[in-house]
Design a protein around this motif. Structure first.
Motif, PDB file in Angstrom:
ATOM      1  N   ASN A  23      51.347  11.472  35.852  1.00 22.45           N
ATOM      2  CA  ASN A  23      50.871  12.399  36.884  1.00 22.45           C
ATOM      3  C   ASN A  23      51.996  13.242  37.468  1.00 22.45           C
ATOM      4  O   ASN A  23      51.777  14.391  37.862  1.00 22.45           O
ATOM      5  CB  ASN A  23      50.182  11.618  38.004  1.00 22.45           C
ATOM      6  CG  ASN A  23      48.859  11.021  37.567  1.00 22.45           C
ATOM      7  OD1 ASN A  23      48.210  11.537  36.668  1.00 22.45           O
ATOM      8  ND2 ASN A  23      48.453   9.928  38.192  1.00 22.45           N
TER       9      ASN A  23
ATOM     10  N   VAL B 270      50.064  16.505  37.074  1.00 23.13           N
ATOM     11  CA  VAL B 270      49.352  16.932  38.278  1.00 23.13           C
ATOM     12  C   VAL B 270      50.345  17.629  39.208  1.00 23.13           C
ATOM     13  O   VAL B 270      50.673  17.161  40.288  1.00 23.13           O
ATOM     14  CB  VAL B 270      48.672  15.742  38.983  1.00 23.13           C
ATOM     15  CG1 VAL B 270      47.752  16.234  40.106  1.00 23.13           C
ATOM     16  CG2 VAL B 270      47.863  14.929  37.987  1.00 23.13           C
TER      17      VAL B 270
ATOM     18  N   ALA C 233      44.201  16.029  44.107  1.00 22.54           N
ATOM     19  CA  ALA C 233      45.357  15.804  43.230  1.00 22.54           C
ATOM     20  C   ALA C 233      46.435  14.944  43.876  1.00 22.54           C
ATOM     21  O   ALA C 233      47.533  14.827  43.330  1.00 22.54           O
ATOM     22  CB  ALA C 233      45.960  17.145  42.817  1.00 22.54           C
ATOM     23  N   ASP C 234      46.125  14.335  45.014  1.00 21.96           N
ATOM     24  CA  ASP C 234      47.108  13.495  45.699  1.00 21.96           C
ATOM     25  C   ASP C 234      47.099  12.106  45.062  1.00 21.96           C
ATOM     26  O   ASP C 234      46.422  11.188  45.525  1.00 21.96           O
ATOM     27  CB  ASP C 234      46.775  13.407  47.190  1.00 21.96           C
ATOM     28  CG  ASP C 234      47.871  12.716  47.991  1.00 21.96           C
ATOM     29  OD1 ASP C 234      48.775  12.124  47.360  1.00 21.96           O
ATOM     30  OD2 ASP C 234      47.822  12.755  49.231  1.00 21.96           O
ATOM     31  N   THR C 235      47.841  11.949  43.972  1.00 22.79           N
ATOM     32  CA  THR C 235      47.844  10.674  43.251  1.00 22.79           C
ATOM     33  C   THR C 235      48.524   9.572  44.047  1.00 22.79           C
ATOM     34  O   THR C 235      48.211   8.391  43.873  1.00 22.79           O
ATOM     35  CB  THR C 235      48.549  10.833  41.892  1.00 22.79           C
ATOM     36  OG1 THR C 235      49.875  11.343  42.100  1.00 22.79           O
ATOM     37  CG2 THR C 235      47.785  11.816  41.005  1.00 22.79           C
ATOM     38  N   ASN C 236      49.450   9.937  44.919  1.00 24.75           N
ATOM     39  CA  ASN C 236      50.099   8.930  45.756  1.00 24.75           C
ATOM     40  C   ASN C 236      49.085   8.290  46.700  1.00 24.75           C
ATOM     41  O   ASN C 236      49.098   7.076  46.930  1.00 24.75           O
ATOM     42  CB  ASN C 236      51.238   9.563  46.554  1.00 24.75           C
ATOM     43  CG  ASN C 236      52.012   8.538  47.364  1.00 24.75           C
ATOM     44  OD1 ASN C 236      52.631   7.634  46.809  1.00 24.75           O
ATOM     45  ND2 ASN C 236      51.976   8.682  48.681  1.00 24.75           N
TER      46      ASN C 236
ATOM     47  N   PHE D   7      50.792   5.712  34.813  1.00 25.68           N
ATOM     48  CA  PHE D   7      50.054   6.864  35.328  1.00 25.68           C
ATOM     49  C   PHE D   7      50.884   7.639  36.345  1.00 25.68           C
ATOM     50  O   PHE D   7      50.779   8.862  36.443  1.00 25.68           O
ATOM     51  CB  PHE D   7      48.736   6.417  35.957  1.00 25.68           C
ATOM     52  CG  PHE D   7      47.664   6.121  34.946  1.00 25.68           C
ATOM     53  CD1 PHE D   7      47.090   7.142  34.204  1.00 25.68           C
ATOM     54  CD2 PHE D   7      47.240   4.823  34.730  1.00 25.68           C
ATOM     55  CE1 PHE D   7      46.111   6.877  33.265  1.00 25.68           C
ATOM     56  CE2 PHE D   7      46.256   4.545  33.798  1.00 25.68           C
ATOM     57  CZ  PHE D   7      45.689   5.574  33.061  1.00 25.68           C
ATOM     58  N   GLY D   8      51.708   6.924  37.104  1.00 27.18           N
ATOM     59  CA  GLY D   8      52.571   7.612  38.056  1.00 27.18           C
ATOM     60  C   GLY D   8      53.515   8.570  37.354  1.00 27.18           C
ATOM     61  O   GLY D   8      53.725   9.705  37.798  1.00 27.18           O
TER      62      GLY D   8
ATOM     63  N   ALA E 196      45.876   8.007  46.080  1.00 23.24           N
ATOM     64  CA  ALA E 196      45.021   7.148  45.251  1.00 23.24           C
ATOM     65  C   ALA E 196      45.706   5.818  44.946  1.00 23.24           C
ATOM     66  O   ALA E 196      45.074   4.755  44.977  1.00 23.24           O
ATOM     67  CB  ALA E 196      44.657   7.868  43.957  1.00 23.24           C
ATOM     68  N   ASP E 197      47.013   5.867  44.669  1.00 20.08           N
ATOM     69  CA  ASP E 197      47.748   4.646  44.352  1.00 20.08           C
ATOM     70  C   ASP E 197      47.776   3.674  45.526  1.00 20.08           C
ATOM     71  O   ASP E 197      47.811   2.453  45.338  1.00 20.08           O
ATOM     72  CB  ASP E 197      49.190   4.984  43.948  1.00 20.08           C
ATOM     73  CG  ASP E 197      49.270   5.577  42.551  1.00 20.08           C
ATOM     74  OD1 ASP E 197      48.307   5.399  41.789  1.00 20.08           O
ATOM     75  OD2 ASP E 197      50.288   6.215  42.231  1.00 20.08           O
TER      76      ASP E 197
END
Length: 265
Positions: free
Chosen positions: A207, A211, A246-249, A203-204, A251-252
């Motif tokens: 994204n 994203v 949209a801050d996937t970092n 996913f990283g 979320a991770d």
């Protein structure tokens, strides 16, 4: 033959009825034969974009009592993504969905194989407190099966589909949180050899390509076109918080962040 291209299989996927029949023979025995009135219904449309969720009515031509009346086949495919995009008609995004989907083909296959691996390892360690449907059969992507990845599982009736726009209370997601916690505990028991079977950070990588500021802006612009001015006020408010959404970092690393807050308090 990519996962984003319409095919002659079930619900325009790469998995044919012959593929499914062979898998069912393996899962339920050679007497588990489909009948002429077999049917596949798309029960996952607009609820997901990386697979087709097919409700199969097999019209069994067998007297076996242990076979389910209906079952679900989760087929790894990007057809739902393409079909949802097609519903927009001429209101298109600047980003080509064909190019976007083509770039993610390998990642979609890796995600499917990770799911197959997880189910096998959970069974290996006899993990019973991680909620999941009963799995009858799994086929991963491989050299022998480069385009046909699918999972046959039980059909859970009266399910409650939830969408990103649904408002949920903490109690609504308590089962999900408990399952995630149980899964993390189970993962601690996995051997290093088992852990090495998973493809990491899929996913990283997805994204990092999807994203992006350009993609998010394109999505907002698309919603403005669809709303024809009616959504402008809402989209203006949305634009202010999109960087956080949209801050996937973030979320991770949410478990680490929450752990820090708990320690600090």
């Amino acid at each position: 033959m990519a996962l984003l291209e319409p095919s002659n299989g079930i619900l325009r996927t790469n998995v044919s009825w012959d593929d499914l029949q062979k898998a069912v023979y393996e899962a339920f025995g050679n007497d588990a034969k489909f009948g002429p009135n077999k049917d596949a219904k798309d029960i996952g449309f607009v609820n997901g974009f990386l697979s087709k969720i097919c409700l199969i009515t097999p019209d069994w031509q067998t007297e076996l009592k242990h076979v389910p009346e209906k079952f679900v086949v989760k087929i790894s495919s990007q057809m739902s993504y393409i079909e949802c995009h097609g519903m927009l008609g001429e209101k298109d995004m600047e980003i080509s969905m064909q190019d976007f989907s083509s770039a993610q083909d390998t990642k979609v296959k890796q995600l499917h194989n990770n799911e197959v691996t997880l189910y096998r390892i959970l069974e290996k360690y006899n993990v019973t407190n991680v909620a999941r449907p009963k799995v009858y059969y799994m086929r991963e992507f491989s050299e022998d099966s480069p385009h046909e990845g699918f999972i046959i599982m039980e059909y859970v009736a009266d399910r409650l589909p939830l969408h990103i726009y649904d408002n949920l209370t903490p109690s609504d997601i308590s089962q999900v949180l408990r399952t995630i916690a149980s899964l993390q505990v189970a993962f601690l028991k996995f051997s290093e050899e088992d852990k090495a079977l998973f493809t990491e950070d899929i996913f990283g990588e997805i994204n990092s390509k999807t994203v992006t500021k350009e993609h998010v802006k394109s999505m907002v612009d698309l919603m403005r076109k669809i709303g024809e001015g009616k959504l402008d006020e809402t989209l203006n408010r949305l634009g202010k918080i999109i960087p956080e959404i949209a801050d996937t970092n973030f979320a991770d690393h949410l478990p680490d962040i929450l752990g820090w807050f708990c320690t600090a308090s």
